[in-house]
Scaffold this active site. Structure first.
Site, PDB file in Angstrom:
ATOM      1  N   THR A   1      12.160  14.148  -5.541  1.00  0.00           N
ATOM      2  CA  THR A   1      11.794  13.541  -6.827  1.00  0.00           C
ATOM      3  C   THR A   1      11.193  12.141  -6.714  1.00  0.00           C
ATOM      4  O   THR A   1      10.760  11.582  -7.714  1.00  0.00           O
ATOM      5  CB  THR A   1      13.034  13.441  -7.728  1.00  0.00           C
ATOM      6  OG1 THR A   1      14.068  12.734  -7.016  1.00  0.00           O
ATOM      7  CG2 THR A   1      13.542  14.819  -8.114  1.00  0.00           C
TER       8      THR A   1
ATOM      9  N   GLY B   1       0.838  -1.194   0.000  1.00  0.00           N
ATOM     10  CA  GLY B   1       0.000   0.000   0.000  1.00  0.00           C
ATOM     11  C   GLY B   1       0.872   1.243   0.000  1.00  0.00           C
ATOM     12  O   GLY B   1       1.697   1.425  -0.889  1.00  0.00           O
TER      13      GLY B   1
ATOM     14  N   THR C   1       1.902   5.303  -0.254  1.00  0.00           N
ATOM     15  CA  THR C   1       1.622   6.269  -1.312  1.00  0.00           C
ATOM     16  C   THR C   1       1.767   5.642  -2.688  1.00  0.00           C
ATOM     17  O   THR C   1       0.936   5.860  -3.575  1.00  0.00           O
ATOM     18  CB  THR C   1       2.560   7.490  -1.184  1.00  0.00           C
ATOM     19  OG1 THR C   1       2.568   7.948   0.166  1.00  0.00           O
ATOM     20  CG2 THR C   1       2.092   8.618  -2.089  1.00  0.00           C
TER      21      THR C   1
ATOM     22  N   LYS D   1       4.250  24.927  -2.181  1.00  0.00           N
ATOM     23  CA  LYS D   1       5.713  24.930  -2.224  1.00  0.00           C
ATOM     24  C   LYS D   1       6.192  25.674  -3.463  1.00  0.00           C
ATOM     25  O   LYS D   1       5.845  25.313  -4.589  1.00  0.00           O
ATOM     26  CB  LYS D   1       6.234  23.488  -2.235  1.00  0.00           C
ATOM     27  CG  LYS D   1       7.731  23.353  -2.458  1.00  0.00           C
ATOM     28  CD  LYS D   1       8.109  21.874  -2.544  1.00  0.00           C
ATOM     29  CE  LYS D   1       9.560  21.704  -2.971  1.00  0.00           C
ATOM     30  NZ  LYS D   1       9.924  20.273  -3.106  1.00  0.00           N
TER      31      LYS D   1
END
Length: 495
Positions: free
Chosen positions: A343, A12, A14, A78
């Site tokens: 990233t 699971g 993200t 951001k």
């Protein structure tokens, strides 16, 4: 191999729920039976995450309104990242998100940066020449309250565990099956493809295709298919991190990430709406866990005996063949490059979206081998490009104040392309021509390279080459270009 109708996702977090959500969203194009198996024993470590603008487009593609998902994930806007003390103690530069608004002012910055490296001008950083750089200086959210003719690029700070829950609910609402179980065995077919998984509950689960989102455990890609992991440890020696949350004053919330160089690595500060996420990425060969806690606590001005530190081990590198047989590895099961430029989620998102595109726009059965080879080549190129840019932060630093900085600034293990780029910059040659030649292979565009190399003031201070000068009034005009725009269109922080 027949057309894919059933997909099982292992893991699971993200990455796993991002894959489930994207595939569920694709069900309107192709019918898919999607199951996600999630371990009850693997928790998500919430350390505060930062993203690139790529996430903005992903959430929009799923139909989320920005206000909805951001509120549920304690997210803030951001504008980019400040790099403190990286070149030397007391230094600072900003890495902005580049927009079409920046083209003309940025050209002035590029000119000044080229003059500086050739010994013909003062040290100039890019903060004033980019919209998000100006917004960061004024601490304004990058969400305009008055319309602009172009879209502003920006990222987010968010709670990764809460984002996973938002994506989970989205996927479940679209019919994804969720199992809380453990994979204890994998059965392969004669051709090496995965046939089925045996779960702790004794259920046997078969599928046409499997996605490995099981993190560093790499249950399928490594344990079942034995795909090698290519380590980046000779170039990037940081292998550990310690994280801690601190309280945040909502009136003082910053709209940027801060990365500050420390004695054996660097620390991050990520402002969420509920707390600040802080951490120290370091080399365990140069610092113990206790020493890392003490140094981080000193930077945050907190008592280390009163807070809950979370320690993480990092495995920096990648699978050169993340799509092998009928398994695709994503997230940490595929790769990890230290989170200096935020990233990780971008790479995961690229993997998922590219796979969905292959699945929905080609005759998959006939083109699988070709599609797989192209996918692996492009994804590997992306990760290697990210690694190259991260490595450039270290080898361009002037710091030599610890054994750590003496080691990471060494060019002993630098890759040929990066070496040629740094040599070109330092010797005053045509850097733009070289970037153009490498363009298709690079993960970062020219503005990012200029911001980094100029920000670090990476140059040969003995070089003295002729360079065209600009009218000081023209430079001042370019530097002030975004100030009025910022006040007029962003002067009120976005809700």
């Amino acid at each position: 191999m027949e057309a894919i109708k059933k997909i099982v996702i292992v893991g699971g977090g993200t990455s796993g729920w991002m894959a489930a959500a994207a595939l569920a969203n694709a069900k309107s194009t192709i019918p898919l039976d999607i199951t996600l198996i999630e371990s009850s024993q693997i928790g998500t470590i919430g350390v505060g995450e930062g993203s690139t603008p790529y996430l903005k487009h992903f959430m929009a593609s799923l139909g989320f309104s920005e206000a909805d998902w951001m509120t549920r994930c304690d997210a803030s806007f951001k504008t980019g990242i400040y790099f403190d003390d990286w070149s030397e103690p007391g230094s600072r530069y900003f890495h902005p998100f580049y927009t079409s608004f920046d083209v003309k002012p940025a050209e002035v910055f590029f000119h000044l940066a080229n003059a500086r490296r050739r010994g013909a001008g003062p040290h100039t950083i890019g903060d004033d020449f980019f919209l998000t750089g100006q917004l960061a200086q004024m601490n304004l959210a990058p969400k305009p309250h008055k319309p602009l003719p172009v879209e502003v690029e920006y990222g987010y700070h968010f709670d990764a565990a809460k984002l996973a829950r938002v994506l989970k609910q989205y996927a479940l609402d679209k019919g994804v099956t969720h199992l809380v179980d453990e994979v204890i065995a994998t059965e392969l077919m004669q051709d090496g493809n995965v046939a089925k998984l045996t779960l702790e509950s004794e259920e046997a689960l078969s599928a046409d295709f499997f996605i490995d989102a099981s993190g560093f455990r790499a249950v399928l890609i490594e344990k079942a298919l034995d795909v090698d992991f290519e380590s980046f440890s000779t170039e990037l020696i940081n292998d550990a991190a310690v994280a801690v949350s601190t309280n945040i004053d909502l009136q003082q919330t910053k709209h940027y990430t801060t990365s500050k160089a420390l004695s054996a690595g660097w620390m991050w500060q990520i402002p969420l709406t509920s707390r600040a996420g802080n951490g120290y990425v370091y080399s365990s060969a140069h610092l113990t866990q206790a020493e890392a806690e003490q140094e981080l606590a000193a930077e945050l001005d907190i008592d280390p005996t009163t807070v809950d530190f979370k320690h993480l081990k990092m495995k920096v590198g990648m699978r050169s063949s993340p799509w092998t047989k009928n398994v695709l590895a994503i997230g940490l099961a595929h790769s990890f490059v230290e989170p200096l430029e935020a990233t990780a989620l971008m790479v995961t998102q690229w993997s998922i979206e590219s796979f969905v595109k292959v699945l929905t726009t080609t005759k998959f059965v006939e083109t699988q081998t070709e599609s797989r080879a192209t996918f692996n080549q492009q994804l590997s190129q992306l990760v290697l490009g990210v690694k190259e840019y991260i490595h450039a932060h270290y080898v361009t630093s002037q710091r030599r104040d610890s054994s750590y900085w003496q080691q990471v600034t060494s060019k002993t293990h630098i890759q040929p392309r990066l070496a040629s780029m740094l040599s070109c910059w330092r010797s005053g040659q045509d850097f733009d021509a070289l970037l153009y030649r490498f363009d298709a292979e690079l993960a970062y565009f020219s503005p990012s390279w200029y911001v980094l190399l100029a920000g670090m003031d990476y140059r040969d201070d003995k070089l003295c080459m002729p360079h065209n000068t600009l009218d000081p009034q023209f430079i001042a005009k370019a530097q002030g270009y975004f100030k009025q725009i910022a006040l007029t269109h962003f002067g009120k922080a976005a809700a």
